[in-house]
Design an enzyme around this catalytic site. Structure first.
Site, short mmCIF file in Angstrom:
data_model
loop_
_atom_site.label_atom_id
_atom_site.label_comp_id
_atom_site.label_asym_id
_atom_site.label_seq_id
_atom_site.Cartn_x
_atom_site.Cartn_y
_atom_site.Cartn_z
N ARG A 1 -5.79 8.76 2.30
CA ARG A 1 -4.31 8.21 2.10
C ARG A 1 -3.91 8.96 0.86
NH1 ARG A 1 -3.71 3.31 5.01
NH2 ARG A 1 -4.79 3.81 7.00
N ARG B 1 -5.89 -1.91 -6.50
CA ARG B 1 -6.42 -2.28 -5.13
C ARG B 1 -6.02 -1.20 -4.08
NH1 ARG B 1 -2.74 -6.52 -1.92
NH2 ARG B 1 -0.72 -5.53 -2.17
N HIS B 2 -5.84 0.11 -4.77
CA HIS B 2 -5.49 1.18 -3.74
C HIS B 2 -6.48 2.36 -4.28
CE1 HIS B 2 -1.54 -0.93 -3.02
NE2 HIS B 2 -1.72 -0.37 -1.89
N ARG C 1 -12.01 -2.83 0.02
CA ARG C 1 -11.34 -4.03 -0.38
C ARG C 1 -11.95 -5.22 -0.01
NH1 ARG C 1 -4.72 -3.95 0.55
NH2 ARG C 1 -5.05 -1.85 -0.51
N GLU D 1 -4.70 -8.66 1.63
CA GLU D 1 -4.98 -8.26 2.81
C GLU D 1 -6.32 -7.28 2.71
OE1 GLU D 1 -4.17 -4.40 5.13
OE2 GLU D 1 -2.60 -5.04 3.76
N GLU E 1 -1.37 8.77 -1.05
CA GLU E 1 -0.29 7.83 -1.50
C GLU E 1 -0.55 7.72 -3.21
OE1 GLU E 1 -1.08 4.02 0.48
OE2 GLU E 1 0.07 4.84 2.20
N SER F 1 -5.46 -4.98 9.00
CA SER F 1 -4.35 -5.02 9.63
C SER F 1 -4.63 -4.53 11.24
CB SER F 1 -3.36 -3.72 9.28
OG SER F 1 -2.28 -3.80 9.56
#
Length: 480
Positions: free
Chosen positions: A250, A258-259, A454, A402, A252, A405
């Site tokens: 990712r 948490r990323h 996670r 979370e 991002e 998903s």
């Protein structure tokens, strides 16, 4: 090294003991390879502690032999030259003892021979002993005459191999491995097949998130954001239940606790007969298998971890605890949040508040939230047939954050083409072949994507997901 084989039988520290019932008890002579955890030489005596697998330690000792003073002096001199964290081979005789400084407390080894296999530098970036202290222990020491050093996250990550020698950090990696093992066990028992999908792809895996691009023989390719499209094409291939454990990328620029830019995805996809609740039940059973077996089969590792990082076992219900979107909105409004038109995504604060409310109302840390608004879900999500504003999609949470998903996927080629257009996504070659697989007939299906790091991070109550990643990748770190 590797010139010949000596025939030595190297033993495990955990098999040494002071009773006759031990595999290697009093009087037995053994060879042992371990890391020098600590050493203390004084006069004609030496005490050292050897460590194996970060957890198991045993004391070894040497005393000057009055009948052979010259050889004893050479041994003492050599022992003084050894540095902590060096790898050593040691031959010793098991003797009963009362030891407080090692995990083997009823025995020690009387050293006969010892040599360094790999010497560590005398000056290390930090001591493993310091890396193993809890934040509470460090904090309480600050007002004393000998405060313990507080090791920063960047220092630890710059020398991650050293940081991972600390028992709790090493055990975290073992729990990460255990979760993968239990994920496989559960899904194999439920009729799944493991697959391996491409990580170099011609177009984006999903819409909305950034991708890492690379040159692919004159054309542009990207690193896969998920195995999503290929999982679905596996269903079209009549592999009715599939899973994969693999890297996810990712691009991002998220610098949060948490990323990560690269993590390990635990993905599954399955054909459904009547309702996507079938998938929620499969996933619930899988998480139950993980939660129950971690606490029993990996109790030793969890005990070590919780000595440094406090946490309680995750609570969960026997049957799936599923909240629908309207109930979640009602709970959050009761907790003082303005949810507007109730069609927006949840913030981190709202997720935490929802988790606390669910724990109080249903007594579980693990729950599922169903029927997310369609506008905040990916193009491949099946709309709710009763109200197209919502979708047959769900997230799963541990302690209000979370971890997973998923959704029923839109398997109708015309419907998914229209959704792609509505979302303004460019129809590249990757999406065209994906949709073509539906035109050749495909079972209705649903699935889920889980972030391994996670799950570890939240299950163990850690303060940062980087502690759950062996060598984390974030916007500011691509090494080691």
């Amino acid at each position: 090294m590797s010139r010949s084989r000596s025939g030595r039988d190297f033993v495990k520290v955990g098999d040494i003991g002071g009773s006759n019932d031990a595999k290697y008890g009093p009087g037995k002579t053994v060879w042992l390879r371990g890391r020098l955890n600590s050493i203390r030489v004084k006069g004609g005596s030496c005490f050292l502690v050897l460590r194996q697998n970060s957890f198991d330690t045993v004391q070894a000792c040497f005393f000057k032999d009055k009948e052979n003073p010259e050889q004893s002096a050479k041994m003492i001199k050599y022992l003084k030259s050894l540095t902590t964290e060096s790898m050593v081979d040691l031959e010793g005789t098991v003797s009963t003892a009362d030891v407080r400084s090692a995990s083997i407390q009823d025995a020690e080894l009387v050293i006969k021979r010892i040599h360094a296999v790999s010497k560590a530098d005398a000056m290390l970036p930090f001591l493993v002993e310091d890396a193993a202290r809890s934040e509470k222990e460090v904090e309480e020491s600050q007002d004393t005459d000998r405060p313990f050093p507080r090791l920063g996250q960047e220092l630890r990550l710059d020398h991650r191999w050293l940081d991972l020698r600390a028992p709790a950090n090493n055990a975290i990696m073992r729990v990460q491995s255990a979760i993968c093992q239990l994920f496989r066990e559960s899904l194999y028992s439920q009729g799944f097949v493991e697959i391996h999908t491409p990580k170099l792809i011609a177009g984006e895996s999903e819409s909305g998130a950034g991708v890492f691009t690379t040159d692919y023989f004159g054309t542009t390719a990207c690193l896969a954001q998920s195995p999503q499209l290929y999982k679905q094409m596996a269903i079209s291939s009549d592999l009715d239940r599939v899973f994969e454990i693999g890297p996810v990328f990712r691009a991002e620029n998220s610098n949060t606790r948490r990323h990560l830019c690269e993590f390990t995805g635990l993905d599954l996809e399955m054909a459904i007969n009547e309702h996507y609740m079938e998938t929620l039940e499969v996933v619930h059973n899988m998480f139950k298998h993980i939660f129950e077996n971690l606490e029993t089969r990996w109790a030793k590792e969890l005990e070590v971890i919780r000595t440094q990082y406090e946490s309680e076992p995750v609570t969960f219900t026997d049957e799936p605890c599923v909240l629908h979107w309207p109930e979640a909105m009602e709970i959050l409004e009761e907790n003082g949040f303005d949810m507007g038109d109730k069609l927006g995504d949840l913030t981190g604060a709202q997720e935490l508040a929802l988790g606390a409310a669910v724990k109080e109302k249903y007594g579980t840390d693990f729950f599922m939230l169903d029927k997310y608004p369609s506008n905040i879900r990916p193009f491949y999500t099946m709309p709710d047939p009763a109200d197209a504003r919502f979708s047959n999609s769900y997230d799963m949470f541990i302690r209000g954050q979370e971890i997973c998903s998923g959704a029923q996927r839109c398997h109708d080629p015309e419907m998914v083409t229209e959704i792609i257009k509505q979302k303004g996504i460019e129809m590249g070659d990757g999406l065209k072949t994906y949709i073509e697989s539906f035109r050749h007939g495909v079972s209705p299906h649903a699935g889920a994507g889980i972030g391994l790091e996670r799950v570890v991070f939240l299950y163990l109550g850690l303060d940062n997901v980087r502690k759950a990643s062996m060598f984390p990748r974030d916007p500011n770190r691509c090494t080691p």
